[in-house]
Every structure is written in C-alpha cells, then in structure tokens.
Design a protein around this motif. Structure first.
Motif, PDB file in Angstrom:
ATOM      1  N   TYR A  58       0.818  -1.209   0.000  1.00  0.00           N
ATOM      2  CA  TYR A  58       0.000   0.000   0.000  1.00  0.00           C
ATOM      3  C   TYR A  58       0.852   1.259   0.000  1.00  0.00           C
ATOM      4  O   TYR A  58       0.379   2.334  -0.359  1.00  0.00           O
ATOM      5  CB  TYR A  58      -0.943  -0.017   1.211  1.00  0.00           C
ATOM      6  CG  TYR A  58      -1.895  -1.187   1.196  1.00  0.00           C
ATOM      7  CD1 TYR A  58      -2.970  -1.205   0.313  1.00  0.00           C
ATOM      8  CD2 TYR A  58      -1.709  -2.267   2.039  1.00  0.00           C
ATOM      9  CE1 TYR A  58      -3.847  -2.286   0.273  1.00  0.00           C
ATOM     10  CE2 TYR A  58      -2.579  -3.358   2.019  1.00  0.00           C
ATOM     11  CZ  TYR A  58      -3.637  -3.359   1.126  1.00  0.00           C
ATOM     12  OH  TYR A  58      -4.489  -4.430   1.086  1.00  0.00           O
ATOM     13  N   GLU A  59       2.103   1.129   0.434  1.00  0.00           N
ATOM     14  CA  GLU A  59       3.046   2.248   0.345  1.00  0.00           C
ATOM     15  C   GLU A  59       3.891   2.025  -0.901  1.00  0.00           C
ATOM     16  O   GLU A  59       5.011   1.516  -0.847  1.00  0.00           O
ATOM     17  CB  GLU A  59       3.900   2.303   1.611  1.00  0.00           C
ATOM     18  CG  GLU A  59       3.089   2.495   2.885  1.00  0.00           C
ATOM     19  CD  GLU A  59       3.955   2.459   4.128  1.00  0.00           C
ATOM     20  OE1 GLU A  59       5.196   2.511   4.003  1.00  0.00           O
ATOM     21  OE2 GLU A  59       3.395   2.369   5.231  1.00  0.00           O
ATOM     22  N   LYS A  60       3.341   2.389  -2.051  1.00  0.00           N
ATOM     23  CA  LYS A  60       3.882   1.962  -3.338  1.00  0.00           C
ATOM     24  C   LYS A  60       5.329   2.390  -3.556  1.00  0.00           C
ATOM     25  O   LYS A  60       6.163   1.607  -4.023  1.00  0.00           O
ATOM     26  CB  LYS A  60       2.996   2.481  -4.473  1.00  0.00           C
ATOM     27  CG  LYS A  60       1.605   1.845  -4.492  1.00  0.00           C
ATOM     28  CD  LYS A  60       0.795   2.314  -5.687  1.00  0.00           C
ATOM     29  CE  LYS A  60      -0.564   1.636  -5.687  1.00  0.00           C
ATOM     30  NZ  LYS A  60      -1.391   2.072  -6.847  1.00  0.00           N
ATOM     31  N   ASP A  61       5.667   3.613  -3.230  1.00  0.00           N
ATOM     32  CA  ASP A  61       7.032   4.075  -3.472  1.00  0.00           C
ATOM     33  C   ASP A  61       8.034   3.325  -2.609  1.00  0.00           C
ATOM     34  O   ASP A  61       9.089   2.891  -3.082  1.00  0.00           O
ATOM     35  CB  ASP A  61       7.139   5.584  -3.209  1.00  0.00           C
ATOM     36  CG  ASP A  61       6.375   6.401  -4.240  1.00  0.00           C
ATOM     37  OD1 ASP A  61       6.137   5.863  -5.348  1.00  0.00           O
ATOM     38  OD2 ASP A  61       6.019   7.555  -3.939  1.00  0.00           O
ATOM     39  N   THR A  62       7.702   3.156  -1.326  1.00  0.00           N
ATOM     40  CA  THR A  62       8.585   2.421  -0.426  1.00  0.00           C
ATOM     41  C   THR A  62       8.673   0.962  -0.842  1.00  0.00           C
ATOM     42  O   THR A  62       9.766   0.381  -0.903  1.00  0.00           O
ATOM     43  CB  THR A  62       8.077   2.519   1.026  1.00  0.00           C
ATOM     44  OG1 THR A  62       8.062   3.895   1.419  1.00  0.00           O
ATOM     45  CG2 THR A  62       8.974   1.740   1.963  1.00  0.00           C
ATOM     46  N   PHE A  63       7.524   0.368  -1.152  1.00  0.00           N
ATOM     47  CA  PHE A  63       7.487  -1.038  -1.557  1.00  0.00           C
ATOM     48  C   PHE A  63       8.371  -1.272  -2.776  1.00  0.00           C
ATOM     49  O   PHE A  63       9.156  -2.228  -2.826  1.00  0.00           O
ATOM     50  CB  PHE A  63       6.043  -1.436  -1.864  1.00  0.00           C
ATOM     51  CG  PHE A  63       5.890  -2.854  -2.331  1.00  0.00           C
ATOM     52  CD1 PHE A  63       5.802  -3.890  -1.417  1.00  0.00           C
ATOM     53  CD2 PHE A  63       5.836  -3.151  -3.685  1.00  0.00           C
ATOM     54  CE1 PHE A  63       5.661  -5.212  -1.840  1.00  0.00           C
ATOM     55  CE2 PHE A  63       5.693  -4.458  -4.119  1.00  0.00           C
ATOM     56  CZ  PHE A  63       5.604  -5.493  -3.196  1.00  0.00           C
ATOM     57  N   GLN A  82      10.954  -0.905   6.786  1.00  0.00           N
ATOM     58  CA  GLN A  82      10.831   0.339   6.048  1.00  0.00           C
ATOM     59  C   GLN A  82      12.223   0.932   5.943  1.00  0.00           C
ATOM     60  O   GLN A  82      13.136   0.558   6.683  1.00  0.00           O
ATOM     61  CB  GLN A  82       9.888   1.310   6.761  1.00  0.00           C
ATOM     62  CG  GLN A  82       8.448   0.798   6.838  1.00  0.00           C
ATOM     63  CD  GLN A  82       7.545   1.779   7.577  1.00  0.00           C
ATOM     64  OE1 GLN A  82       8.010   2.685   8.245  1.00  0.00           O
ATOM     65  NE2 GLN A  82       6.244   1.564   7.452  1.00  0.00           N
ATOM     66  N   GLU A  83      12.388   1.861   5.004  1.00  0.00           N
ATOM     67  CA  GLU A  83      13.725   2.400   4.754  1.00  0.00           C
ATOM     68  C   GLU A  83      14.343   3.006   6.003  1.00  0.00           C
ATOM     69  O   GLU A  83      15.551   2.957   6.197  1.00  0.00           O
ATOM     70  CB  GLU A  83      13.669   3.444   3.626  1.00  0.00           C
ATOM     71  CG  GLU A  83      13.391   2.824   2.267  1.00  0.00           C
ATOM     72  CD  GLU A  83      13.598   3.814   1.137  1.00  0.00           C
ATOM     73  OE1 GLU A  83      14.729   4.310   1.006  1.00  0.00           O
ATOM     74  OE2 GLU A  83      12.637   4.090   0.405  1.00  0.00           O
ATOM     75  N   GLY A  84      13.529   3.569   6.868  1.00  0.00           N
ATOM     76  CA  GLY A  84      14.065   4.208   8.063  1.00  0.00           C
ATOM     77  C   GLY A  84      14.387   3.250   9.190  1.00  0.00           C
ATOM     78  O   GLY A  84      14.845   3.670  10.245  1.00  0.00           O
ATOM     79  N   SER A  85      14.127   1.950   8.994  1.00  0.00           N
ATOM     80  CA  SER A  85      14.330   0.996  10.082  1.00  0.00           C
ATOM     81  C   SER A  85      15.323  -0.105   9.700  1.00  0.00           C
ATOM     82  O   SER A  85      15.207  -1.232  10.158  1.00  0.00           O
ATOM     83  CB  SER A  85      12.995   0.361  10.482  1.00  0.00           C
ATOM     84  OG  SER A  85      12.461  -0.384   9.409  1.00  0.00           O
TER      85      SER A  85
END
Length: 371
Positions: A162-167, A286-289
């Motif tokens: 659902y978070e297309k850019d991150t996915f 996620q990118e931040g983790s």
C-alpha cells in the motif's frame, strides 16, 4: 579469520577482553541435552559457551530494558530466534517473556553481537594473511592474487504494497522484496567483511563504491589484489568480473574458474540461511528501520564465523538453496576501465591459455560490455 581452532581457543581471553570472565551461576543452556540443544539453537554446547562468555563481557555496559533477565536468558531468546526465525514458546516460557517483549531482547542482543564483528570478522590486513587467503583461492580455482569473493546478499523482508514508493524500492531483480548487504568471504566460507543494509533495488556497484572496503581496495590500501565479483559489478583494477562474451578457450576456462570460486559465496550464504533461518524472512521493514535488520545480519555473520571455528555443522538442507541474484544492469552503458581489461586479459593469458607464456598476449579492442 585464518586461525586454526587450537590457536582460536588459545587467544580466547584476548578476544573476549581483558580481565576475568564472570561465569556466574550454571547456565540455563545446561538444561538441554546435546541433541535438543542443537535442534533448538543450531549450535553446539562449546560454541554456545564461547558466545555466552563473549557476550557477557560486553553486555555489562548495556542498558537493559529487562534488567531482571540474565545474559544467558537473553542469549537463549536471541539464538533461538536466529535459528528458527521465531521465538519458540518453550523458550519464552522458560525465561518469562511474551512474544512482544522478546523483540526488544533480540534487538539488544543483536546490537551487542554485531558490535563483536571487529574481533570475529576480519579482512586480511598483513602480508602473510593476504598470501594465505590468496594461496587457498588459487589452489581452488587457479586464479591468483585474489583476497575474497564479493557479492550482494539478499534477505527477504515484508514491505507494505500500500506504500507503493517504499514497496518498489525493496523489490530486487528476482521480483521479491528484500534488503541487501555487501559480503566478502574467503574460499573456506569465512566472512571477511559485511557492510551496508540497503533496500533490495540497490545496485551492487553503488554499494561497492560507497563502502569502506570498496574505497580501501580502490585506493590500493590492500595491495595489488583482486576480489571476485559477479556481473553486477564493473571490472576494475581490484574487482575481477567474468568475461561477458567469451570468444576463446582461455576465456571459457577463466569463466569456469571464476564461477567455481564465485559459487563459494552461494554455498556460504546457503549455509548461513540454513543455520540462521531468521535470514530467510527478516519480517517487516521500512527504509528508516534498516539498522535493526543490519544488526541481525551482522550478528549472524559473527556467529557463522564462530560456528565454523568450532566445526559446528549447519542443519540439513531444507528445500532448495537460493541462488545468488543476477547482477542488476544499468540502463546506460558504463565506460570500460581499459587498464583493468588489459590486466584481466594478461591474467587469462598467463594462467588459462594453452599458448606458451613466452608469446605476447593477443591485443583486443575495447568492445566488451562488462556489466
């Protein structure tokens, strides 16, 4: 990591730090029979005892979220998670933790063990160590002056579609979501270097260019040696890639030798993922983790090296061993390093040609795409 086991044990005090080791009361690992212990943690008793002593020294200075929990109990939770990818109910009941509480313990232990990498993951820095590593690699495949096998190691994660850019950033060349680390191993499968934890779509070359080891190698800090790299890397004076379109027997023989040593990394990563099944699925990210994922990956690399020194066999193969991912190709052609191409050509002629070495190597134009 070139120590034989007797030497490894002899220098244990130095590796663990100065001073006496506080062994404390009997370990909670003592409650397991040897076979059950291995099934639960995929490590033998002597290996676990060594790891426990090493971690106990370092955890004295760590602020614990569960101060009433012993170091042995925390290690039991973490080692069980590494081995199976989940925390077993019997282990959690034994130490009195819930599933939610165990994740903070795993994070704490992973940070501590990852911090031990400077003692247990070592790139050959002195001439004799380099010569030993290069000798073993040449004996295996015939390629001289090689210090290790370089490869991106992908570890599956879950990312929200659902978070297309991150996915999208986590999707690798095989189409699944992953994080990727840069790993170098020797011919015996010891990890010599582990760096980075990036989203799965990251180019291998970008990781190499920005890594500490990449910069050190390309700045000639490790001498006139190569590391073996796959097609996702650019041929350079220190990264030796296969010939993308071989045209003669010498180049075919070189590519076979290159594949033989490069396959060591596939075997090494397969062994790691069998022993530490958490690496088969690292959960949500996620990118931040990525730091937490990085600590788990590095901790497993540390434990892998220690397990090899104790000759602990990995568990039997369960299913197909995942191949190394094909190199991610740049859409724009990359300029070829002519000096590196000439050096590879000379290496092939000298070591893989049936032609007399007294003849000059044939010259070629720079027409090959090495990516």
């Amino acid at each position: 990591m070139a120590f034989a086991l007797p030497v490894w044990l002899a220098v244990q005090d130095e590796l663990l730090g100065y001073g006496e080791v506080d062994c404390g009361p009997p370990s909670c690992f003592d409650e397991f029979e040897d076979e059950a212990l291995f099934q639960m943690f995929h490590l033998t008793r002597p290996c676990i005892s060594f790891i426990t002593d090493a971690a106990r020294i370092r955890m004295k200075n760590v602020a614990l979220k569960k101060p009433g929990l012993s170091v042995d109990s925390m290690l039991m939770v973490a080692l069980n998670y590494y081995a199976h990818g989940v925390s077993s109910a019997p282990v959690l009941q034994k130490v009195g933790l819930s599933q939610t509480e165990c994740y903070s313990v795993i994070g704490t232990v992973s940070g501590v063990i990852a911090g031990m990498s400077d003692q247990f993951i070592s790139f050959p820095l002195i001439q004799q160590a380099r010569a030993n590593v290069a000798f073993k690699i040449e004996k295996l495949c015939g390629i001289p002056n090689v210090l290790g096998v370089l490869a991106p190691a992908h570890f599956k994660i879950r990312a929200s579609p659902y978070e297309k850019d991150t996915f999208r950033s986590f999707v690798n060349t095989l189409g699944y979501t992953s994080v990727v680390s840069q790993i170098i191993s020797d011919s015996d499968g010891n990890i010599l270097s582990v760096e980075k934890c990036c989203v799965g779509s990251t180019f291998e070359q970008e990781m190499w260019d920005s890594s500490f080891k990449g910069r050190e190698m390309e700045e000639d800090l490790h001498g006139p040696f190569w590391v073996i790299g796959g097609k996702g890397y650019q041929l350079s004076k220190h990264v030796l890639t296969p010939v993308s379109e071989p045209t003669n027997d010498s180049e075919f023989r070189f590519n076979e030798a290159h594949a033989k040593i490069h396959n060591v990394m596939r075997t090494t990563l397969g062994s790691m993922k069998r022993r530490f099944r958490c690496l088969m699925q690292l959960g949500f990210a996620q990118e931040g983790s990525l730091d937490k994922k990085s600590n788990i990956i590095k901790a497993c690399c540390v434990l892998h090296n220690i397990a090899k020194k104790f000759s602990d066999p990995p568990p039997p193969v369960a299913g197909k061993i995942e191949p190394l991912l094909p190199g991610k190709q740049h859409s724009v052609a990359v300029e070829i390093n002519t000096e590196a191409l000439k050096a590879r050509q000379e290496l092939i002629f000298k070591n893989f040609s049936a032609v007399s070495s007294s003849q000059d190597p044939p010259s070629t134009g720079i027409t090959e795409e090495d990516m």
